[in-house]
Every structure is written in structure tokens, then in C-alpha cells.
Design a protein around this motif. Structure first.
Motif, PDB file in Angstrom:
ATOM      1  N   GLN A  60       0.830  -1.209   0.000  1.00 23.19           N
ATOM      2  CA  GLN A  60       0.000   0.000   0.000  1.00 23.19           C
ATOM      3  C   GLN A  60       0.862   1.256   0.000  1.00 23.19           C
ATOM      4  O   GLN A  60       0.529   2.253  -0.666  1.00 23.19           O
ATOM      5  N   ILE A 118       0.055  -3.399  -7.224  1.00 22.18           N
ATOM      6  CA  ILE A 118      -1.365  -3.758  -7.182  1.00 22.18           C
ATOM      7  C   ILE A 118      -1.529  -5.262  -7.417  1.00 22.18           C
ATOM      8  O   ILE A 118      -2.337  -5.931  -6.746  1.00 22.18           O
ATOM      9  N   GLY A 119      -0.774  -5.808  -8.376  1.00 18.47           N
ATOM     10  CA  GLY A 119      -0.838  -7.247  -8.623  1.00 18.47           C
ATOM     11  C   GLY A 119      -0.386  -8.055  -7.422  1.00 18.47           C
ATOM     12  O   GLY A 119      -0.979  -9.091  -7.086  1.00 18.47           O
ATOM     13  N   ILE A 121      -0.455  -7.091  -4.170  1.00 23.27           N
ATOM     14  CA  ILE A 121      -1.387  -6.987  -3.042  1.00 23.27           C
ATOM     15  C   ILE A 121      -2.660  -7.780  -3.302  1.00 23.27           C
ATOM     16  O   ILE A 121      -3.296  -8.287  -2.370  1.00 23.27           O
ATOM     17  N   SER A 122      -3.034  -7.903  -4.569  1.00 21.65           N
ATOM     18  CA  SER A 122      -4.202  -8.738  -4.875  1.00 21.65           C
ATOM     19  C   SER A 122      -3.898 -10.206  -4.600  1.00 21.65           C
ATOM     20  O   SER A 122      -4.785 -10.957  -4.162  1.00 21.65           O
ATOM     21  N   ARG A 123      -2.660 -10.654  -4.825  1.00 17.45           N
ATOM     22  CA  ARG A 123      -2.292 -12.033  -4.517  1.00 17.45           C
ATOM     23  C   ARG A 123      -2.194 -12.247  -3.008  1.00 17.45           C
ATOM     24  O   ARG A 123      -2.544 -13.310  -2.502  1.00 17.45           O
ATOM     25  N   ASN A 125      -3.959 -10.814  -0.727  1.00 16.91           N
ATOM     26  CA  ASN A 125      -5.301 -10.872  -0.151  1.00 16.91           C
ATOM     27  C   ASN A 125      -6.018 -12.186  -0.456  1.00 16.91           C
ATOM     28  O   ASN A 125      -7.020 -12.502   0.191  1.00 16.91           O
ATOM     29  N   THR A 126      -5.560 -12.922  -1.446  1.00 14.79           N
ATOM     30  CA  THR A 126      -6.247 -14.157  -1.833  1.00 14.79           C
ATOM     31  C   THR A 126      -5.458 -15.407  -1.491  1.00 14.79           C
ATOM     32  O   THR A 126      -6.038 -16.462  -1.259  1.00 14.79           O
TER      33      THR A 126
END
Length: 426
Positions: A60, A118-119, A121-123, A125-126
Motif C-alpha cells: 500500500q 497492485i498485482g 497486493i491482490s495475490r 489478499n487471496t
């Protein structure tokens, strides 16, 4: 694709800020997927030291920094354009600021970093992301911070008038060497004596929008004229504004059979002049900077002296080269294409006249102009000297007109390469 459309495309890509950032977007998607796919072969990568919460916070922070950097970069660029237009000349925007690779690649790096983070942080979170992409994202964040600090320093240096003038002069040097590759010898410069060919057999007019001639494909015209055994004469020169219906080509002999669209396709048009194939435009831009600096609103004669420094270098380069006769010939030496080219007098008048008119009442300008003229007369061949002597005579007459006190007039007649700080004799 025709030659003129290809030329306009290349020119647009060189002066567009969005091309490199867009390519950075594509490169980020490719690299991210490659790293994800090859992670099982990169077991040597050390584990990421932060926890999931720490990784999210780090990503972030990188995203926030990248966004701030992008906003600051474009904001500073807008300020740079406003300052350049107001203090220097609007003509430097397209040929320097918009073509600056440091600005374009810096923005590309910020966008690459932003999308990569962004890529990641999306990983996070999942699922648990591979350590390699997290390490790469962290390295990109550090690299972006270093690039941002460098960009601040670079922008401050870029906006200095001496930097802008030097950049334009370097482009002018490169174009002079390309357009006039041969060194002048007293017997080498071709006399412009081919004269008129009489009434043309056919006239091809401009059929597009009214624009400025940016470049001409002389090689194509020479080849076509040689093939049909004729002569093509360009009715306008590079840098001229051509309106709809204005003559473009005067055709003689077999060239009258060449399709008009083929001929029109050999000329590239645009809304603003460029330095490509137009070395006088570099002189024009620097003279504009000098005359604006001499205006009552700005009143910065020292900037005008810096401009004369670069004009002096450019004139020495032009004066030592064979300016040719404005024609292209076939292998047998027969003229196939005729076009107008600036001569030595054009370059000297473009350099001296406006600066003298606007700045002769300033001691710095009068002395620096004289130092330039004296030096050129010393180092250039004899064929270049009559025009220089005329400019010195005009400068003396202007000094007599604007200086009321004889002491000031005598001071203005001293050649000084610094403007006002040390005479040539000293």
C-alpha cells in the motif's frame, strides 16, 4: 503505408508522453505473469521477511508513493511547459520537453511499479504470493523513490535557459551535419546556376489541409525523376506554410506522367515546424529565446548572451560547410530534383538582424554580437566574410543611433565574448 504517413507516425511517437507509459503497462503484465509462472524454478529466492499484514502495508505504501510520483511528475511538467512558454518560447515544447526520454521513462517506471504492487497486493489478499514477486515489487519501490529524487534535480536543471538553449543547439548541430555533410573548400561549393527550366509541363498542387512542410523524401523523388527522364522542382521549401491549392511540384519532361498522389506522398506536413531536415529552425528557436529575453517585460540580456553563444557555434559549423546548390542528381550527374535551400546570407541574417534590432541598445548584446562577427571573420573562408562585414557595419550604425553619449558608444564597440566582463583585447 506511404512515406509521409510513416514519417508523421514516427514524429508523433517521438514527441508523445503516453507511448512509454503505455508500453510499461504491457511490460508489467508480461513480466508479472512470467515471474508467477517461473516461481517454481526460483527456489533460491530468500523468504520474504514480513508477515501478511506487513506485506499489505508495504504494498500500500508503494502504491501511494507511485501515485504521488505520477501526479507530481505530470504537475511539474505542466509547470515546466507554462514557464517555458512564458519565459523562453512555446516552440521548445515539442522539440525538447515532450521528447525528453528521462521524463517519459520516469513516468513509465512509476506506472510499472504501481501496477506491479497492485498485482502483488491482490495475490496477498487471496493467497500466499511467491517471494520473488514481493521482492521485485519492493525493489521497484526503492528504485522509484530514487528515480523521483533524481527527477526533481533533473527538472530543476532542465528548466534553466542555458540547458534548453544547449539542447536545441545540439539538435541543430546534428541536423547541420546530416544536411550539409561536406566541408567547405573555396572551390567546392556549387554555384546555384542551374536557373529556371521555363514553363513547367505540369503543376501539382496541395490537396490536403493547410499545414507546414516538415520533411521531403528527396531520394524517392530523385529515383522517380530518373526513371522517367525528367526534372521535379519543389515549389515550396521545408518549413513553409502551404495552403490548399497552392503549387507543390513543378514537373518537367517525363515527370509529368508521375501520379499526383505519389508525389504528394513524398512530403510530410504538420502543424508546427521541426528541426528534422530544417536546420534553420534551430536558429529560429534560439533567436526567439534571445529576443524574448530582450523584451521589456522580461529584460534578461544575459540569457540573450547565452543564446548568442550557441548561435555563434552554429554559425561556425554552417560557415565551414558546403551549403550545396539545392539539387539532387542521378548517377550520371544530371539534375533530377530542384529545391530551395538556405544560403550563408540567410543563416547570418537570421542570427543577427532581430537580435541587433531588439538588443543593440544593451551593452552586453552589442559587444557579444561584435565578438561573434569578429571571430567568424577570422576563422571562416573569404567567401563568408562580406556578409559578416555588412552585419558589423549595420551594428556600428545602430550603435551610433541608440547611444547618445560617446563614451557609451565607444564601450559598445568593444568586442566581448562575455557581453560585459572582459574585452577581446584583454
Amino acid at each position: 503505408m506511404s512515406w509521409n504517413r510513416l514519417y508523421r507516425l514516427k514524429n508523433y511517437m517521438r514527441s508523445s508522453l503516453w507511448i512509454i507509459p503505455f508500453l510499461a503497462l504491457v511490460a508489467e503484465q508480461v513480466l508479472f505473469r512470467m515471474v508467477m509462472a517461473s516461481d517454481e524454478w526460483t527456489r533460491w529466492v530468500p523468504p520474504w521477511p514480513l508477515s501478511v499484514e506487513g506485506t499489505v502495508a508495504a504494498m500500500q505504501a508503494i502504491i501511494s508513493l507511485a501515485l504521488s510520483f505520477i501526479v507530481f511528475t505530470f504537475g511539474s511538467l505542466l509547470v515546466a511547459i507554462q514557464i517555458a512558454s512564458g519565459q523562453l518560447t512555446p516552440r521548445i515544447i515539442a522539440i525538447t520537453l515532450l521528447r525528453d526520454n528521462v521524463i517519459r521513462f520516469t513516468v513509465g517506471l512509476f506506472i510499472f511499479t504501481l501496477l506491479f504492487a497492485i498485482g502483488v497486493i491482490s495475490r496477498v489478499n487471496t493467497s500466499t504470493p511467491p517471494p520473488s514477486i514481493v521482492w521485485i515489487s519492493g525493489a521497484l519501490g526503492v528504485l522509484s523513490l530514487a528515480a523521483f529524487l533524481y527527477f526533481i534535480d533533473y527538472s530543476a536543471r532542465l528548466l534553466r535557459p542555458v540547458s534548453i538553449i544547449h539542447r536545441v543547439a545540439e539538435q541543430g548541430f546534428a541536423m547541420i551535419e546530416e544536411v550539409y555533410p561536406d566541408v567547405l573548400r573555396e572551390t567546392s561549393e556549387t554555384q546555384r546556376s542551374y536557373g529556371s527550366l521555363g514553363v513547367p509541363d505540369r503543376v501539382v498542387t496541395h490537396a490536403g489541409t493547410s499545414d507546414i512542410i516538415l520533411a521531403v523524401d528527396i531520394n524517392f523523388l530523385t529515383t522517380r525523376a530518373t526513371r522517367v527522364d525528367g526534372v521535379i522542382e519543389l515549389a515550396a521549401r521545408i518549413g513553409d506554410f502551404v495552403s490548399y491549392g497552392q503549387p507543390l511540384f513543378l514537373l518537367y519532361g517525363g515527370t509529368a506522367t508521375i501520379p499526383a498522389n505519389d508525389l504528394r506522398g513524398s512530403i510530410a506536413f504538420g502543424r508546427e515546424r521541426t528541426i528534422e531536415q530544417d536546420p534553420t529552425f534551430a536558429f529560429r528557436v534560439i533567436v526567439d529565446i534571445a529576443t524574448k529575453a530582450l523584451s521589456r517585460a522580461i529584460n534578461d540580456p544575459t540569457t540573450a548572451v547565452l543564446a548568442i553563444d550557441q548561435l555563434h557555434r552554429l554559425l561556425r559549423s554552417v560557415g565551414s560547410r558546403d551549403l550545396r546548390d539545392g539539387s539532387s542528381r542521378d548517377p550520371q550527374g544530371r539534375v533530377r530534383v530542384m529545391y530551395r535551400m538556405p544560403d550563408w546570407e540567410d543563416f547570418v541574417q537570421l542570427t543577427c538582424r532581430e537580435i541587433r534590432i531588439y538588443g543593440a541598445d544593451n551593452l552586453q548584446i552589442a559587444r557579444r554580437l561584435r565578438a561573434m562577427i569578429d571571430n567568424l571573420e577570422d576563422v571562416l573562408p573569404d567567401s563568408r566574410k562580406p556578409v559578416l562585414r555588412l552585419e558589423r557595419e549595420l551594428l556600428d550604425r545602430m550603435i551610433d543611433k541608440v547611444y547618445l553619449l560617446p563614451e557609451d558608444a565607444a564601450l559598445a564597440r568593444i568586442a566581448d565574448t562575455q557581453g560585459l566582463g572582459g574585452s577581446a583585447d584583454a
